[in-house]
Write a protein that holds these residues in place. Structure first.
Motif, PDB file in Angstrom:
ATOM      1  N   ASP A  42       0.842  -1.190   0.000  1.00 38.87           N
ATOM      2  CA  ASP A  42       0.000   0.000   0.000  1.00 38.87           C
ATOM      3  C   ASP A  42       0.880   1.243   0.000  1.00 38.87           C
ATOM      4  O   ASP A  42       1.956   1.250   0.576  1.00 38.87           O
ATOM      5  N   VAL A  43       0.406   2.282  -0.675  1.00 37.84           N
ATOM      6  CA  VAL A  43       1.079   3.582  -0.677  1.00 37.84           C
ATOM      7  C   VAL A  43       0.028   4.672  -0.588  1.00 37.84           C
ATOM      8  O   VAL A  43      -1.117   4.487  -1.014  1.00 37.84           O
ATOM      9  N   SER A  44       0.412   5.799  -0.022  1.00 32.00           N
ATOM     10  CA  SER A  44      -0.512   6.910   0.103  1.00 32.00           C
ATOM     11  C   SER A  44       0.289   8.205   0.197  1.00 32.00           C
ATOM     12  O   SER A  44       1.386   8.225   0.753  1.00 32.00           O
ATOM     13  N   PHE A  45      -0.275   9.280  -0.348  1.00 35.59           N
ATOM     14  CA  PHE A  45       0.325  10.597  -0.191  1.00 35.59           C
ATOM     15  C   PHE A  45      -0.128  11.202   1.129  1.00 35.59           C
ATOM     16  O   PHE A  45      -1.244  10.945   1.589  1.00 35.59           O
ATOM     17  N   SER A  46       0.717  12.033   1.724  1.00 31.60           N
ATOM     18  CA  SER A  46       0.314  12.781   2.906  1.00 31.60           C
ATOM     19  C   SER A  46      -0.750  13.805   2.507  1.00 31.60           C
ATOM     20  O   SER A  46      -0.951  14.097   1.323  1.00 31.60           O
ATOM     21  N   VAL A  52       5.241  10.553   0.704  1.00 34.53           N
ATOM     22  CA  VAL A  52       4.579   9.309   0.341  1.00 34.53           C
ATOM     23  C   VAL A  52       4.871   8.315   1.453  1.00 34.53           C
ATOM     24  O   VAL A  52       6.019   8.164   1.879  1.00 34.53           O
ATOM     25  N   CYS A  53       3.839   7.649   1.941  1.00 37.66           N
ATOM     26  CA  CYS A  53       4.016   6.596   2.946  1.00 37.66           C
ATOM     27  C   CYS A  53       3.814   5.260   2.247  1.00 37.66           C
ATOM     28  O   CYS A  53       2.860   5.086   1.493  1.00 37.66           O
ATOM     29  N   SER A  54       4.719   4.326   2.494  1.00 40.29           N
ATOM     30  CA  SER A  54       4.587   2.993   1.906  1.00 40.29           C
ATOM     31  C   SER A  54       4.569   1.947   3.019  1.00 40.29           C
ATOM     32  O   SER A  54       5.280   2.064   4.011  1.00 40.29           O
TER      33      SER A  54
END
Length: 86
Positions: A42-46, A52-54
């Protein structure tokens, strides 16, 4: 980071950043390596789009920030969080 980026995880332990515009896909992607040892699930932008958090199957999370090649402080060395240039 740019507003038009897509972040994707991969089975080879990397995070890929690419443009959301298909016309730019031939230019390739930025590949973030070295943060995980197993599949990035999973990845997401702040919220502000600067990081980017992975999350990986190796049970670690990484926060990637543009232009920062060092840990924020020494405590991050042991907890699986860090910064990397993208």
């Amino acid at each position: 980071m740019k507003d038009d980026l897509i972040a994707m995880g991969s089975s080879d332990a990397a995070v890929l950043l690419t443009s959301s515009d298909p016309a730019d896909w031939r230019k390739g992607a930025v590949v973030l390596r070295g943060g995980h040892s197993k599949e990035v699930s999973d990845v997401s932008f702040s919220f502000d789009g600067e990081e980017v958090c992975s999350i990986s199957d190796d049970m670690s999370a990484r926060v990637w920030r543009n232009g920062a090649g060092v840990l924020r402080d020494e405590r991050e060395k042991g907890c699986g969080y860090g910064w990397a240039e993208i």
